[in-house]
Design a protein around this motif. Sequence first.
Motif, PDB file in Angstrom:
ATOM      1  N   SER A 158      -3.018   0.564   8.677  1.00  0.00           N
ATOM      2  CA  SER A 158      -3.379   1.401   7.542  1.00  0.00           C
ATOM      3  C   SER A 158      -3.875   2.768   8.006  1.00  0.00           C
ATOM      4  O   SER A 158      -3.531   3.798   7.414  1.00  0.00           O
ATOM      5  N   GLN A 159      -4.640   2.775   9.094  1.00  0.00           N
ATOM      6  CA  GLN A 159      -5.169   4.047   9.593  1.00  0.00           C
ATOM      7  C   GLN A 159      -4.105   4.870  10.305  1.00  0.00           C
ATOM      8  O   GLN A 159      -3.902   6.047  10.021  1.00  0.00           O
ATOM      9  N   ASP A 162      -0.086   4.301   7.975  1.00  0.00           N
ATOM     10  CA  ASP A 162      -0.083   4.625   6.546  1.00  0.00           C
ATOM     11  C   ASP A 162      -0.991   5.804   6.209  1.00  0.00           C
ATOM     12  O   ASP A 162      -0.837   6.420   5.157  1.00  0.00           O
ATOM     13  N   LYS A 164      -4.167   5.687   5.422  1.00  0.00           N
ATOM     14  CA  LYS A 164      -4.922   5.358   4.203  1.00  0.00           C
ATOM     15  C   LYS A 164      -6.306   4.739   4.447  1.00  0.00           C
ATOM     16  O   LYS A 164      -7.169   4.811   3.594  1.00  0.00           O
ATOM     17  N   SER A 165      -6.482   4.032   5.532  1.00  0.00           N
ATOM     18  CA  SER A 165      -7.749   3.326   5.804  1.00  0.00           C
ATOM     19  C   SER A 165      -8.127   2.351   4.685  1.00  0.00           C
ATOM     20  O   SER A 165      -9.274   2.311   4.241  1.00  0.00           O
ATOM     21  N   VAL A 166      -7.138   1.576   4.245  1.00  0.00           N
ATOM     22  CA  VAL A 166      -7.409   0.595   3.195  1.00  0.00           C
ATOM     23  C   VAL A 166      -8.308  -0.528   3.702  1.00  0.00           C
ATOM     24  O   VAL A 166      -9.162  -1.028   2.980  1.00  0.00           O
ATOM     25  N   ASN A 181     -11.198  -0.806   1.161  1.00  0.00           N
ATOM     26  CA  ASN A 181     -11.873   0.453   0.868  1.00  0.00           C
ATOM     27  C   ASN A 181     -11.898   0.706  -0.650  1.00  0.00           C
ATOM     28  O   ASN A 181     -11.219   1.590  -1.162  1.00  0.00           O
ATOM     29  N   THR A 189      -7.329  -0.171  -4.577  1.00  0.00           N
ATOM     30  CA  THR A 189      -6.966   0.751  -3.493  1.00  0.00           C
ATOM     31  C   THR A 189      -5.590   1.359  -3.766  1.00  0.00           C
ATOM     32  O   THR A 189      -4.889   0.965  -4.704  1.00  0.00           O
ATOM     33  N   ASP A 190      -5.200   2.301  -2.896  1.00  0.00           N
ATOM     34  CA  ASP A 190      -3.877   2.911  -3.049  1.00  0.00           C
ATOM     35  C   ASP A 190      -2.834   2.228  -2.173  1.00  0.00           C
ATOM     36  O   ASP A 190      -1.791   2.797  -1.876  1.00  0.00           O
ATOM     37  N   MET A 191      -3.082   1.014  -1.764  1.00  0.00           N
ATOM     38  CA  MET A 191      -2.111   0.282  -0.953  1.00  0.00           C
ATOM     39  C   MET A 191      -0.856  -0.016  -1.770  1.00  0.00           C
ATOM     40  O   MET A 191      -0.928  -0.275  -2.972  1.00  0.00           O
ATOM     41  N   THR A 192       0.305   0.012  -1.102  1.00  0.00           N
ATOM     42  CA  THR A 192       1.546  -0.423  -1.736  1.00  0.00           C
ATOM     43  C   THR A 192       2.185  -1.480  -0.843  1.00  0.00           C
ATOM     44  O   THR A 192       1.862  -1.584   0.342  1.00  0.00           O
ATOM     45  N   ASP A 195       3.626  -0.401   2.505  1.00  0.00           N
ATOM     46  CA  ASP A 195       2.744   0.037   3.592  1.00  0.00           C
ATOM     47  C   ASP A 195       2.956  -0.817   4.837  1.00  0.00           C
ATOM     48  O   ASP A 195       3.240  -2.016   4.745  1.00  0.00           O
TER      49      ASP A 195
END
Length: 234
Positions: A158-159, A162, A164-166, A181, A189-192, A195
Motif C-alpha cells: 500500500s505504501q 499504491d 496510499k498507506s491503507v 487508516n 479507506t480509499d482502497m480498491t 490495489d
Amino acid sequence: MSKDTLTITIDGKKIPATPGQTIMQAADAAGVYIPRLCWHKDLPAGGNCRVCTVKVNGRPQASCVFPAEEGQIIDNDTPDLKDFRCRLVEMHFVEGNHYCPSCEVSGECELQATAYRLGMITPTLPYMRPKHTVDASHPDVYIDRDRCILCGRCIRASQEVDGKSVFGFVGRGAKKKIAVNAEHNLGETDMTKADKAAEVCPTGAIVIKRQGYRIPYGQRKYDKKPIGSDIEQK
Ligand code: SF4
C-alpha cells in the motif's frame, strides 16, 4: 571471474552473485530455494518473518536483506535450519486461527504450503485461540484477521506501490494486529480491489470478494507442486 561477479557457497554449491544482490536474490537466480514468508517479488524486502534465515559463515542472517559478499559460506538446507523455520511457521498456526480445510485460499496459501514443504504435520505448541475480528465493510475486499501472520506485505504494497498507506500495525506482542487508516474499518479507506495490497497477502487474511473457489481444490498452485518448485526448476 570479473570484479562485477562474486562467488558464494550455499550448502557446498558455488553460485555466482553480483554486488548489491542479497543472498536470497543470488540463490533464486541459481535455482536454490530458501523458504520465506514475508518476502514478495514485487515489494521491497521486509526482513521481519525470519523464515528465510540462513547461516552466513556460521551466523544466522535473514537472507532476503543480507547482502551477498565474496567467499561467504552459507548453510541453508540443514536439519537445524529446517527445524528453526518449522518452529516459526508452527507459531503462526498456534497464534492465529487457521482453518485450512475450509479456507477459500487453501492450496494457494503460502503459510500452508511452507508448512507442508517444511514437513510440519501438526503444531506441538498449545493453540492460543485468540479473538480476532473480520472486517467485511468494503464492497470488494475483506480482512480476516484470524489468518493474518503479520508479514507486513499489505503495508509495504500500500505504501510503496499504491501510494496510499491503507494498512499499518497497531499494538505490541500478542496484541499486535493489522489495522487500517480509517476511524472504523476498511470500507472507509480509499482502497480498491485493483490495489497491489489486495493481491499480495500470503494467506487468506486479505481476500478479494466473490472470487473464492474459482479453482477447485486439487487443482490449485500448491496442490500440484510444493512451494519453491518454480525457483528450483530454473
Ligand atoms: S493481512 Fe496478509 S499481507 Fe497483511 S500483514 Fe496480515 S498476512 Fe501479511
